[in-house]
Design an enzyme around this catalytic site. Structure first.
Site, PDB file in Angstrom:
ATOM      1  N   HIS B 262       0.827  -1.198   0.000  1.00  0.00           N
ATOM      2  CA  HIS B 262       0.000   0.000   0.000  1.00  0.00           C
ATOM      3  C   HIS B 262       0.870   1.261   0.000  1.00  0.00           C
ATOM      4  O   HIS B 262       0.727   2.138  -0.867  1.00  0.00           O
ATOM      5  CB  HIS B 262      -0.917  -0.019   1.227  1.00  0.00           C
ATOM      6  CG  HIS B 262      -1.829   1.167   1.333  1.00  0.00           C
ATOM      7  ND1 HIS B 262      -3.126   1.145   0.894  1.00  0.00           N
ATOM      8  CD2 HIS B 262      -1.620   2.422   1.809  1.00  0.00           C
ATOM      9  CE1 HIS B 262      -3.672   2.339   1.088  1.00  0.00           C
ATOM     10  NE2 HIS B 262      -2.784   3.129   1.651  1.00  0.00           N
ATOM     11  N   GLU B 263       1.801   1.338   0.938  1.00  0.00           N
ATOM     12  CA  GLU B 263       2.641   2.535   1.036  1.00  0.00           C
ATOM     13  C   GLU B 263       3.565   2.635  -0.182  1.00  0.00           C
ATOM     14  O   GLU B 263       3.865   3.749  -0.647  1.00  0.00           O
ATOM     15  CB  GLU B 263       3.438   2.531   2.336  1.00  0.00           C
ATOM     16  CG  GLU B 263       2.604   2.498   3.620  1.00  0.00           C
ATOM     17  CD  GLU B 263       1.537   3.592   3.692  1.00  0.00           C
ATOM     18  OE1 GLU B 263       1.712   4.650   3.051  1.00  0.00           O
ATOM     19  OE2 GLU B 263       0.514   3.384   4.378  1.00  0.00           O
ATOM     20  N   HIS B 266       1.868   4.486  -2.891  1.00  0.00           N
ATOM     21  CA  HIS B 266       2.014   5.941  -2.693  1.00  0.00           C
ATOM     22  C   HIS B 266       3.420   6.388  -3.116  1.00  0.00           C
ATOM     23  O   HIS B 266       3.584   7.394  -3.804  1.00  0.00           O
ATOM     24  CB  HIS B 266       1.808   6.299  -1.218  1.00  0.00           C
ATOM     25  CG  HIS B 266       0.374   6.244  -0.756  1.00  0.00           C
ATOM     26  ND1 HIS B 266      -0.624   6.959  -1.362  1.00  0.00           N
ATOM     27  CD2 HIS B 266      -0.208   5.577   0.276  1.00  0.00           C
ATOM     28  CE1 HIS B 266      -1.775   6.737  -0.728  1.00  0.00           C
ATOM     29  NE2 HIS B 266      -1.549   5.895   0.266  1.00  0.00           N
ATOM     30  N   GLU B 292      -4.585   7.679  -3.367  1.00  0.00           N
ATOM     31  CA  GLU B 292      -5.097   6.422  -2.835  1.00  0.00           C
ATOM     32  C   GLU B 292      -5.336   5.405  -3.951  1.00  0.00           C
ATOM     33  O   GLU B 292      -5.268   4.191  -3.722  1.00  0.00           O
ATOM     34  CB  GLU B 292      -6.384   6.699  -2.040  1.00  0.00           C
ATOM     35  CG  GLU B 292      -6.836   5.589  -1.125  1.00  0.00           C
ATOM     36  CD  GLU B 292      -5.966   5.423   0.129  1.00  0.00           C
ATOM     37  OE1 GLU B 292      -5.059   6.245   0.355  1.00  0.00           O
ATOM     38  OE2 GLU B 292      -6.206   4.445   0.862  1.00  0.00           O
TER      39      GLU B 292
END
Lengths: 501, 501
Positions: B262-263, B266, B292
């Site tokens: 997830h990170e 980003h 997101e």
């Protein structure tokens, strides 16, 4: 309307910038991704510019002019202004063009030094160094100095008030003492056992031992931390945020231990300033020499003592379980105190360490006096090593190129290292009059020792200059007698011989 | 004299401050000693003040007035000024007293929230929250909004241009889709095997796996790094210095894996901006929703696919050697895609996740419309959970107090999470037209996928707004169709059932 409050607000802004700069540098040395060098240097330049603008703000001239008429200034406040005024003058006196030219020269010289060092070829560094040196002479002129001694301007930058006239007798006396100790040891002793030092000590275990020691000697880990960096250092991001670094090598367990004790000494000093004076000179270190007296004290006077090792021994054996079963603590004591001439200052023992300092001091003096040129420096370097240490560097990497300082333009820095050793011995002698240091250390009771440092040194910040502090504490100026008596006591015990001091 | 160069210099100063602030916050969350909270918040306040001063500098008004006559402004430069003007207005419009009052209220509310959460008692938070809420209404008025919809001002703060009118139909449609999927799964499926997830997966091995994955999906570890923090996040200190964090728990090996993916999503976005636009809006993320979409895409569309797990499986087995001998990769696939109503948003699966968002969105709407009071919010919260998820929170900690956002005054933030899921599905569908995603992922060839993101999204920075970008990429506005088709495909495969979508 100038008041203590407006002064404090401006001092705080300057302090915030210094603290944030400290974090940026700490991060650069520890965790920053490799590709971020350029963006980080832009961030640092920006903040340095903001800092410089605030330091040079002409508003301060008004403050100093009106000083006597500002209401409610206590004597502490006056002392703060007095110190700040001196610090500020050193910034203001450097013309912007000179500062910029030096910054550019330094950044080029650093790269040239790295290249020259990796190729062990001084001539690759010499032109860049010459540029820095010439600009440094201009800087000395801008700062001002008495008589012909441009070098004094640089000594003063690193140790306020220090001159060649002060340092020469200390260096000469220290040289005599060191040479006596060194020659006697070389003639009369046998080398200690060291085979156990080259075993494989897992880095996680070294880390465990270091973090076990830190709080026990009084380092507050709620207000500080320990990380890893290629070159160990300590830095203060705030009085509640004091950071140490070390490096670990699998077959050098004592390297990490003693670098942590050294940096912890610096850190304990910074943690010992009074919070009410945070962001003022009364919560700053007096000088590099006094700072170094703290690191050296914990590293050598305390850390290399038989009592310290005896206290640490059970934990050391537990940590490296099995590794040390065939070793005695006496053997460790002798190994960590081996005196042996070597080429690299940072790896030198505490006796020969001073010789490295004195050699660079003598060369810097000659350079600033115009007695030698830069191109002659490597030869002078080598012949001084031959004469003082009895060994001759085989190449520039293990000779004149070993240290980064010159590439930073930091002439006059090295003497503070010797001052640190001398001060540490003087503190040790005075402390010994009221505290039974060996017995406290043997029991791991470091609190009274730290308290002594807090009371006598830390809490004052820069209230007194180094000379005044020394007289207050020991009733006499800094001298080499205590260094000599400390070396005598330590090394007679290490080598079981008698030293003619 | 205004020129692009003077504009750029001022933009760079602002960017430096933002970057340095990012480092201060990163450090606070990762390595800062616990006692340094106060000094760090002073440093941050100081820099925020410097930032605010530069943003509000009236010089910018001149720039905007003279925009048409500034020489040599390219269309890129004009776009940069246009975006900066909009951003700036949001700062300038808030009166200083209101900003200060909000900052104070937020700092009090954060403490109250922590206390209320630990005691699971909403009434301990309500007064502080009421204060923030009242000030937020003032803030909405200062920012301006159309008709009666004060909430729109807050939606716009987090997703530029978003209004209730836009979001309502998306939320309604998403709700329908999610409920169909959820109910069908609940009726027709059996829970996956999960016993192997609660085994003891050593944290060092989880770390090894995460750092093995990062460069393979294209995260440049020369220009970024991974650390540990209590709440995973990503932050950009410079385009060459993008940092991710995760947390590790011994019996939750997939928690760290998916938070890293997830990170990293980003981080890949931030590493994909063009260096020549660094320090301008053309090297910034369009919106939280688009950001997101990147994190969700790598976490869910890619990371939870059977193909990704098949690719990862040999490395996973090697890393946790022996631990997974009795497990098949199909079982892992089903476990990481289990759909099951739960109370905590951050732990929710990708299907029910949207329900958590929609519930908070509905409550925020009602609050801003004055349809309910804060004291009624917990009851509304609980009844919405009962109605949408079929489960009722037993206390405020697992209910309305779970998230920090309100204590920060961040109303209108949650919708961006749902937008992220919808965008990610839409990108996935369009990308699938030119790339055989499953086959690439199966072979670990992530480069074409990342390239697609770079070309279509990353390189543009904020050149286009979210709506325009979406139309450019997919030829139509954001809608729920692709989300539905993605869920259908994924969960029919996970559960081996047919979904009525």
């Amino acid at each position: 309307m100038i008041s203590w409050q407006t002064i404090q607000t401006k001092l705080k802004e300057i302090a915030h910038l210094e603290k944030i700069l400290a974090l940026l540098s700490w991060d650069q040395e520890t965790y920053m991704p490799p590709a971020a060098t350029k963006s980080r240097s832009e961030q640092i330049s920006f903040l340095v510019g903001e800092w410089h603008k605030r330091i040079c703000d002409p508003w301060w001239d008004e403050v100093f002019t009106q000083r006597e008429t500002i209401p409610d200034l206590s004597s502490d406040h006056k002392r703060i202004l007095e110190i700040f005024k001196k610090d500020r003058e050193k910034e203001v006196k450097i013309p912007l063009e000179l500062a910029t030219a030096l910054a550019t020269a330094v950044s080029e010289a650093f790269q040239a030094w790295q290249e020259a060092r990796s190729q062990s070829d001084f001539s690759l560094f010499q032109p860049a160094l010459q540029k820095i040196f010439d600009l440094s002479l201009e800087k000395a002129a801008a700062l001002g100095y008495e008589r012909e001694n441009a070098y004094d301007a640089f000594l003063d930058l690193h140790e306020e008030g220090l001159t060649q006239k002060d340092f020469d007798p200390l260096a000469i006396e220290a040289l005599k003492v060191i040479q006596k100790v060194l020659h006697t040891i070389q003639e009369k002793s046998t080398p200690p056992r060291k085979d156990f030092l080259s075993r494989n000590y897992p880095i996680e275990k070294q880390q465990l031992l270091c973090t076990w020691i830190l709080p026990r000697i009084g380092f507050d880990t709620q207000r500080g931390r320990l990380d890893v960096s290629p070159h160990p250092f300590s830095t203060t991001i705030a009085l509640d945020d004091v950071r140490l670094t070390t490096r670990y090598s699998e077959n050098d367990p004592l390297g990490s231990l003693y670098s942590v004790l050294h940096e912890a000494g610096h850190g304990l000093y910074e943690q010992g300033f009074l919070p009410q004076w945070e962001d003022t000179p009364l919560a700053q270190a007096i000088s590099l020499g006094i700072h170094e007296s703290q690191s050296r004290f914990w590293e050598n006077q305390i850390g290399r003592s038989m009592e310290f090792l005896t206290w640490l021994w059970p934990e050391m054996k537990r940590t490296y379980n099995g590794f040390l079963d065939d070793v005695t603590v006496e053997e460790v004591f002798r190994a960590v105190n081996e005196v042996k001439p070597s080429f690299i200052r940072t790896e030198a023992d505490e006796v020969t360490y001073g010789l490295h300092i004195i050699i660079r001091y003598e060369i810097e003096k000659k350079l600033f006096a115009g007695e030698i040129t830069l191109s002659e420096a490597p030869e002078v370097w080598n012949s001084l090593y031959t004469s003082y240490l009895g060994i001759t560097p085989q190449n520039a990497r293990e000779g004149i190129l070993q240290d980064v300082h010159w590439s930073h333009g930091s002439f006059g820095y090295f003497p503070t290292y010797l001052l640190g050793n001398l001060y540490a011995s003087q503190w040790y002698a005075v402390m010994g009059k009221t505290l039974d240091i060996p017995s406290l250390v043997r029991k791991g009771e470091f609190q009274p020792i730290l308290e002594w440092m807090r009371t006598n040194i830390h809490q004052h910040g820069r209230r007194y200059d180094a000379q005044t502090l020394c007289e207050r504490i020991s009733g006499e100026p800094l001298n080499v007698v205590y260094f000599a008596s400390y070396l005598k006591q330590r090394y007679e015990s290490v080598y079981g011989i008698s030293l003619p001091l």
